[in-house]
Design an enzyme around this catalytic site. Sequence first.
Site, PDB file in Angstrom:
ATOM      1  N   LYS A   1      16.437  21.959 -11.802  1.00 20.34           N
ATOM      2  CA  LYS A   1      15.799  20.652 -11.966  1.00 20.34           C
ATOM      3  C   LYS A   1      16.642  19.621 -12.703  1.00 20.34           C
ATOM      4  O   LYS A   1      17.360  19.924 -13.638  1.00 20.34           O
ATOM      5  CB  LYS A   1      14.481  20.815 -12.732  1.00 20.34           C
ATOM      6  CG  LYS A   1      13.428  21.565 -11.960  1.00 20.34           C
ATOM      7  CD  LYS A   1      12.623  20.652 -11.081  1.00 20.34           C
ATOM      8  CE  LYS A   1      11.628  19.924 -11.925  1.00 20.34           C
ATOM      9  NZ  LYS A   1      10.610  19.260 -11.169  1.00 20.34           N
TER      10      LYS A   1
ATOM     11  N   GLU B   1      10.196   8.145 -16.888  1.00 24.28           N
ATOM     12  CA  GLU B   1       8.866   8.731 -17.121  1.00 24.28           C
ATOM     13  C   GLU B   1       8.366   8.408 -18.527  1.00 24.28           C
ATOM     14  O   GLU B   1       7.212   8.045 -18.739  1.00 24.28           O
ATOM     15  CB  GLU B   1       8.902  10.247 -16.913  1.00 24.28           C
ATOM     16  CG  GLU B   1       9.000  10.641 -15.458  1.00 24.28           C
ATOM     17  CD  GLU B   1       9.102  12.147 -15.293  1.00 24.28           C
ATOM     18  OE1 GLU B   1       8.067  12.814 -15.385  1.00 24.28           O
ATOM     19  OE2 GLU B   1      10.213  12.649 -15.097  1.00 24.28           O
TER      20      GLU B   1
ATOM     21  N   HIS C   1       0.829  -1.227   0.000  1.00 23.49           N
ATOM     22  CA  HIS C   1       0.000   0.000   0.000  1.00 23.49           C
ATOM     23  C   HIS C   1       0.859   1.270   0.000  1.00 23.49           C
ATOM     24  O   HIS C   1       0.425   2.309   0.498  1.00 23.49           O
ATOM     25  CB  HIS C   1      -0.956   0.028   1.194  1.00 23.49           C
ATOM     26  CG  HIS C   1      -1.656  -1.276   1.437  1.00 23.49           C
ATOM     27  ND1 HIS C   1      -2.840  -1.612   0.818  1.00 23.49           N
ATOM     28  CD2 HIS C   1      -1.313  -2.354   2.190  1.00 23.49           C
ATOM     29  CE1 HIS C   1      -3.200  -2.834   1.210  1.00 23.49           C
ATOM     30  NE2 HIS C   1      -2.288  -3.307   2.033  1.00 23.49           N
TER      31      HIS C   1
ATOM     32  N   SER D   1      15.007  21.389 -16.821  1.00 18.89           N
ATOM     33  CA  SER D   1      13.791  22.134 -17.104  1.00 18.89           C
ATOM     34  C   SER D   1      14.187  23.430 -17.789  1.00 18.89           C
ATOM     35  O   SER D   1      15.217  24.018 -17.473  1.00 18.89           O
ATOM     36  CB  SER D   1      13.069  22.426 -15.787  1.00 18.89           C
ATOM     37  OG  SER D   1      12.244  23.559 -15.933  1.00 18.89           O
TER      38      SER D   1
END
Length: 473
Positions: free
Chosen positions: A293, A300, A166, A287
């Site tokens: 970043k 991804e 979980h 970024s």
Amino acid sequence: MSKPKNSLSNKSKAWSGRFTEPVNALVQRYTASLNFDQRLAMVDIDGSLAHAEMLATQKIISKSDLVAIKKGMAQIRNEISKGQFQWDLALEDVHLNIESRLTQLVGDAGKRLHTGRSRNDQVATDIRLWLRGELDQILIQLKALRSALLKQAEKHAATIMPGHTHLQVAQPVTFGHHLMAYYEMFSRDTERLQDCRKRINQLPLGAAALAGTSYPIDRAQVAKALGFAGVCHNSLDAVSDRDFAIEFCAAAALIMMHISRLSEELILWISPRFSFIDLPDRFCTGSSIMPQKKNPDVPELARGKTGRVNGDLIALLTLMKAQPLAYNKDNQEDKEPLFDAANTVLDTLQIFADLVPNLIVKTDTMKKAAEEGFSTATDLADYLVKKGLPFRDAHEAVAQAVKLCIKKKCNLADLSLTELRAACGLGKQEKFIGNDVFAVLSTQGSVESRHHLGGTAPKQVLAAIKKARADLK
Ligand code: ARG
């Protein structure tokens, strides 16, 4: 691939004999597959050569026709690899482009190549040949990824991390064990592809348009020449079956699903909230607005591309579901999803085979996180059971101890022996909790105690790796 030229005249078309007007420009573009099936050119030539050899052996064409066909095809191969081949959209697809050029080069021998054959069994053969080659590449990359996982798992057989259920800290596990879970997934993927390969590796040629042919062909000869294990048994099925492509896409979707789960974990682990790992810069991008970043783009994108491979599978299933026997032009739509699935899986696996061994593992953060969330509470309950308490009572006792820790903002191992006994409601029953409890409460003790086949103990992980290495050979 070079851009095809386009003319609307029917003159050059192999099937235009009965037609009285040229095809509409949009219809021509709509019905043509050349823009994507050029990719089959080399296997198309392989198939044609095997067919021509057989025609000559069976005396359906002459030896000199065969010699001419071979010569012409050698030149065509050369033109295609050099990007000099003149593709023509008016010729619809890769098969007719090559055949037409062959006839240009060698005359009547070229016109005899299609004897006893149809584009229906030709294209089915091409796809199988092509897919077999891709599948073999994918198997190589899967093997590379599996051996990368083994390497990392071995390095981290004893590295402690929190195991989750979980997405809550559940019990300590070893990072090696975690990686070996992925090894298992990719091993199953390998088996699935190997099994799928058997059904790809059957020869459709000889089915002709759908009913077979009246020439005395020798399908076994063609199968052997092309490395097929056998021939498709039924001519109607041979030209209309795309199960093998669907199976491949299903296996590809499963591979991507596994990659996607791994990606999801990498993305979480890279986030400063976890900070379990880092990725080398070459797998990340920055970024354009936030200079600080470093984004985990590769995992991804892999997670994102999983969606397109699922789409490829659904596209093929839907393509086939309502087709009457035998060949229908619908089947031309099988190529783009199939190509896309193969491309995506191959690239993704190749990248991950390089990424996995280069993960930067932050063992200290992992270990610290494993100590949070009362991850050894089950170990404490098991300890009490071993000392004679029924499991349900032990469960309740430990729950009370956890409650106290939450109040005191500390871990189970931080409680004194007296506190622990009292919290468990076992204050007067000293036999249940002794000093040896602290070894049990440590994450190290916890993982080491799970020392059975399939368990997370470092020794078990090393044994699993050893066995996997032997299997991988
Ligand atoms: N381009 C076609 C395909 O991909 C080749 C077979 C065409 N057959 C036909 N009967 N029109 O399926």
